[in-house]
Design an enzyme around this catalytic site. Structure first.
Site, short mmCIF file in Angstrom:
data_model
loop_
_atom_site.label_atom_id
_atom_site.label_comp_id
_atom_site.label_asym_id
_atom_site.label_seq_id
_atom_site.Cartn_x
_atom_site.Cartn_y
_atom_site.Cartn_z
N LYS A 66 -0.38 5.46 8.29
CA LYS A 66 0.13 5.49 7.09
C LYS A 66 -0.59 5.49 5.97
CE LYS A 66 1.60 2.33 4.26
NZ LYS A 66 2.05 1.09 3.61
N LYS A 113 -7.28 1.52 -2.76
CA LYS A 113 -7.08 1.25 -1.49
C LYS A 113 -7.41 2.31 -0.42
CE LYS A 113 -5.61 -1.35 2.07
NZ LYS A 113 -4.45 -1.93 1.98
N THR A 166 0.94 -1.11 -0.29
CA THR A 166 0.00 0.04 0.05
C THR A 166 1.00 1.07 0.06
OG1 THR A 166 -1.67 -1.10 1.42
CG2 THR A 166 -1.77 1.15 1.13
#
Length: 292
Positions: free
Chosen positions: A244, A176, A101
């Site tokens: 994050k 995502k 990711t």
């Protein structure tokens, strides 16, 4: 690539990458792995077989497919474009699939680099966490050309229950971000609902029975209500990782002009959880900010 025994290189044998690479072995492919912590790569080989390489470049020599699942943009750039990076050693026509990711920016950059080297490239972040990786039931959100996706899909079937081609390079990473934005809002709502029930002296098991079959239901409610009620927060996807991911979404929003007031607020709430020393706890520990 369907039904073929492939020579596959997997870079990053951590919590997610290790089990995913294991499913590829179980599917009959020949694996060479690389991990920055060599002991993790050696432990993977001891469990699954295959071979461990000393550098990404060594790992990808003669590979048909190269997969990465590392930490962040800098890690991904290092293992692909660095001095001993994979892109320097991959053969023309090989397939690159990134499951990290990361930002949509680096996904698009790697796609351009790959095209110049005659490689196929797919950005394919996954959802499902450690349990999904172990069970082989991940959801993969894919960006790339139609040809690249067509080559990648059969490979990803080894560890994915749902594989969706969203669009061009970077579209997987942006999707995502959509996923994480939605989860953040749901978890904050669930945290407030649970604390409200507790402060109201309600039986939380009966509350769950009453509300979990209707419009209030969500994956988070069905899987985390009971554990949140018991202050149990050891389920794999850590607060540090969520911060994050939300940071990536907030950065992308500054570029594309999207407005994310709830995501911004929940990101600040997760910062509070980190400051309390709970950054490695599961994301459902968001509830710990709220007094009982």
């Amino acid at each position: 690539m369907d039904e073929q025994k492939l020579r596959i290189s997997f870079i990053g044998t951590g919590v997610m990458g290790g089990p995913m690479a294991g499913h590829l072995v179980n599917a009959g492919h020949a694996l060479t792995v690389y991990n920055r912590t060599r002991a993790k790569a050696d432990a993977w080989v001891a469990q699954y077989g295959g071979a461990a390489a000393a550098t990404p470049a060594e790992a990808v020599k003669d590979a048909d497919v190269v997969l990465t699942c590392v930490g962040n943009d800098d890690d991904l750039a290092q293992v692909t474009l660095g001095r001993d990076g994979a892109f320097r050693a991959m053969r023309r026509g090989a397939l690159f699939i990134d499951h990290t990711t990361v930002s949509a920016r680096i996904a698009r950059q790697l796609s351009v680099e790959a095209e110049g080297l005659g490689l196929l490239s797919v950005d394919a972040p996954v959802s499902g966490g450690e349990s999904g990786a172990q069970a082989g039931t991940l959801s993969a959100m894919c960006g790339g050309t139609k040809d690249a996706f067509a080559a990648a899909e059969p490979v990803m079937r080894a560890y994915s229950a749902r594989i969706t081609h969203i669009g061009g390079p970077g579209a997987g990473q942006t999707t995502k971000m959509v996923n994480q934005i939605a989860i953040a809002g749901v978890l904050q709502g669930l945290s407030e609902a649970l604390r409200f029930a507790q402060v109201s002296k309600l039986d939380t098991d009966k509350v769950f029975e009453a509300v979990s079959g209707g419009a209030a239901a969500s994956w988070q409610m069905l899987n985390r209500w009971a554990t949140m009620s018991k202050d149990e927060f050891d389920f794999g996807f850590a607060v540090d990782w969520m911060r994050k991911d939300l940071g990536l979404a907030l950065d992308e929003a500054r570029t594309n002009g999207a407005t994310l007031p709830v995501a911004s607020l929940v990101d600040q709430f997760y910062a509070d959880v980190q400051k309390a020393g709970n950054g490695r706890r599961d994301t459902s520990s968001l509830v710990t900010r709220l007094p009982k």
